[in-house]
Design a protein around this motif. Structure first.
Motif, mmCIF file in Angstrom:
data_model
loop_
_atom_site.group_PDB
_atom_site.id
_atom_site.type_symbol
_atom_site.label_atom_id
_atom_site.label_comp_id
_atom_site.label_asym_id
_atom_site.label_seq_id
_atom_site.Cartn_x
_atom_site.Cartn_y
_atom_site.Cartn_z
ATOM 1 N N ARG A 193 -2.644 9.030 -7.039
ATOM 2 C CA ARG A 193 -1.493 9.745 -7.894
ATOM 3 C C ARG A 193 -0.167 10.139 -7.148
ATOM 4 O O ARG A 193 0.610 10.789 -7.780
ATOM 5 N N SER A 194 0.058 9.520 -6.085
ATOM 6 C CA SER A 194 1.074 9.899 -5.268
ATOM 7 C C SER A 194 1.729 8.548 -4.707
ATOM 8 O O SER A 194 1.004 7.763 -3.826
ATOM 9 N N THR A 209 4.447 9.440 -11.215
ATOM 10 C CA THR A 209 4.846 8.384 -11.717
ATOM 11 C C THR A 209 4.852 6.986 -10.735
ATOM 12 O O THR A 209 4.889 7.363 -9.432
ATOM 13 N N THR A 210 4.811 5.695 -11.135
ATOM 14 C CA THR A 210 5.067 4.603 -10.336
ATOM 15 C C THR A 210 6.254 3.712 -11.173
ATOM 16 O O THR A 210 6.342 3.921 -12.136
ATOM 17 N N PRO A 211 6.964 3.073 -9.939
ATOM 18 C CA PRO A 211 7.858 2.329 -10.622
ATOM 19 C C PRO A 211 7.277 0.991 -11.526
ATOM 20 O O PRO A 211 8.148 0.505 -12.159
ATOM 21 N N TRP A 254 -6.010 4.279 -13.596
ATOM 22 C CA TRP A 254 -6.184 4.330 -15.092
ATOM 23 C C TRP A 254 -5.229 5.332 -15.699
ATOM 24 O O TRP A 254 -5.261 6.433 -15.219
ATOM 25 N N LEU A 255 -4.450 4.949 -16.544
ATOM 26 C CA LEU A 255 -3.567 6.031 -17.118
ATOM 27 C C LEU A 255 -3.798 6.198 -18.744
ATOM 28 O O LEU A 255 -3.010 5.537 -19.349
ATOM 29 N N GLY A 256 -4.681 7.082 -19.225
ATOM 30 C CA GLY A 256 -4.841 7.441 -20.679
ATOM 31 C C GLY A 256 -3.277 7.960 -21.297
ATOM 32 O O GLY A 256 -3.368 7.952 -22.369
ATOM 33 N N ALA A 288 -1.442 2.309 -13.831
ATOM 34 C CA ALA A 288 -0.260 2.827 -12.901
ATOM 35 C C ALA A 288 -0.873 2.065 -11.581
ATOM 36 O O ALA A 288 -1.777 2.116 -11.202
ATOM 37 N N PHE A 289 0.332 1.368 -10.897
ATOM 38 C CA PHE A 289 -0.132 0.989 -9.647
ATOM 39 C C PHE A 289 1.180 0.966 -8.765
ATOM 40 O O PHE A 289 2.214 0.894 -9.254
ATOM 41 N N GLY A 290 0.935 0.872 -7.509
ATOM 42 C CA GLY A 290 2.147 0.655 -6.680
ATOM 43 C C GLY A 290 1.697 1.181 -5.185
ATOM 44 O O GLY A 290 0.727 1.277 -4.619
#
Ligand SMILES: Cc1cc2nc3c(=O)[nH]c(=O)nc-3n(C[C@H](O)[C@H](O)[C@H](O)COP(=O)(O)O)c2cc1C
Length: 241
Positions: free
Chosen positions: A14-15, A62-64, A101-103, A125-127
């Motif tokens: 998450r970071s 957040t992620t880009p 995973w982002l519900g 979300a990924f990055g």
């Protein structure tokens, strides 16, 4: 690292840094997505990599870039999405990319409308992670014990035990009958009207994906005609490994 090894090390990240994942890696991700094993091969599924600007989300992190997942709405589609995209989650982590995973997010109206009748289901979300994208070892997982999630303590269920789930709900329960293992999902709601939630159906698909990734050559999934009732749980499907 192999996909199977990721089961014992992965975590939700998450970071993230602001750096975008490069085109060569995105290409690999798209390629891998095309080869994901379905739980139900007759359900059409679509995924695409989208920029943060096309997503509505209230989370503080957040992620880009994110992956938006769409599916035909047929019986079993939620388990199918969990099953397919947990394979991608493990793949991303094996590349050193963080993922969660982002519900609590969804694409804007225009994107949801334009998917050939398919329904938006979920985001990943990924990055590039800030800090560690993996756990040191299994002791760092906060999970129920094997005897809590099954009618008998069965080491073959360890990959499912470690699976991620929405708010770490771990809604799965397993029973044994000969060679077969039956999978159930916890029901929620009032005493009289209990039902399976959408998120939990995705969760049990995720747990099944871990069983599949740990046993890629022997895993077989089917719906049994008759299974015994487990109080407070709904039957999802059965497998052999
Ligand atoms: C279907 C699903 C939805 C999730 N949605 C969110 C979310 O909206 N926000 C978030 O921070 N984490 C979300 N998570 C991550 C879970 O909270 C996480 O998997 C769980 O707490 C276990 O932690 P771990 O993944 O680090 O092992 C979601 C996980 C799943 C499987």
């Amino acid at each position: 690292m192999e996909l199977r090894e990721m089961i014992y090390k992965r975590k939700s990240v998450r970071s993230y840094t602001d750096e975008r994942v490069d085109e060569a890696t995105l290409h690999k991700i798209r390629d891998f997505s095309c080869g994901l094993k379905h739980l139900y091969s007759d359900i059409k599924v679509h995924s695409e990599i989208v920029g943060r600007e096309s997503i509505r989300c209230i989370l503080p992190w957040t992620t880009p870039q994110l992956i938006a997942i769409f599916s035909e709405e047929k019986e079993g589609y939620l388990e199918n999405v969990g099953f397919m995209f947990q394979q991608l989650d493990l793949y991303l982590q094996s590349l050193g990319i963080g993922v969660c995973w982002l519900g609590m997010g969804r694409p804007g109206k225009e994107m949801v409308k334009s998917k050939d009748g398919m329904k938006f289901v979920m985001l990943l979300a990924f990055g590039h992670p800030k800090g560690d994208a993996l756990r040191g070892d299994v002791s760092e997982f906060k999970r129920h014990s094997l005897s809590d999630i099954s009618d008998k303590e069965d080491a073959r269920l360890e990959p499912a035990r470690l699976a991620p789930s929405s708010v770490n709900s771990q809604p799965w329960y397993f029973t044994h009958e000969g060679e077969a293992i039956h999978l159930y999902c916890a029901m929620k709601g009032l005493l009289k009207v209990k039902m399976l939630t959408d998120m939990n159906r995705i969760d049990v698909g995720i747990a099944l994906a871990h069983i599949y990734v740990a046993n890629p050559l022997t895993f077989g999934f089917y719906k049994a005609n008759e299974v015994k009732n487990v109080n407070g749980y709904g039957y999802i499907g059965s497998f052999t490994v």
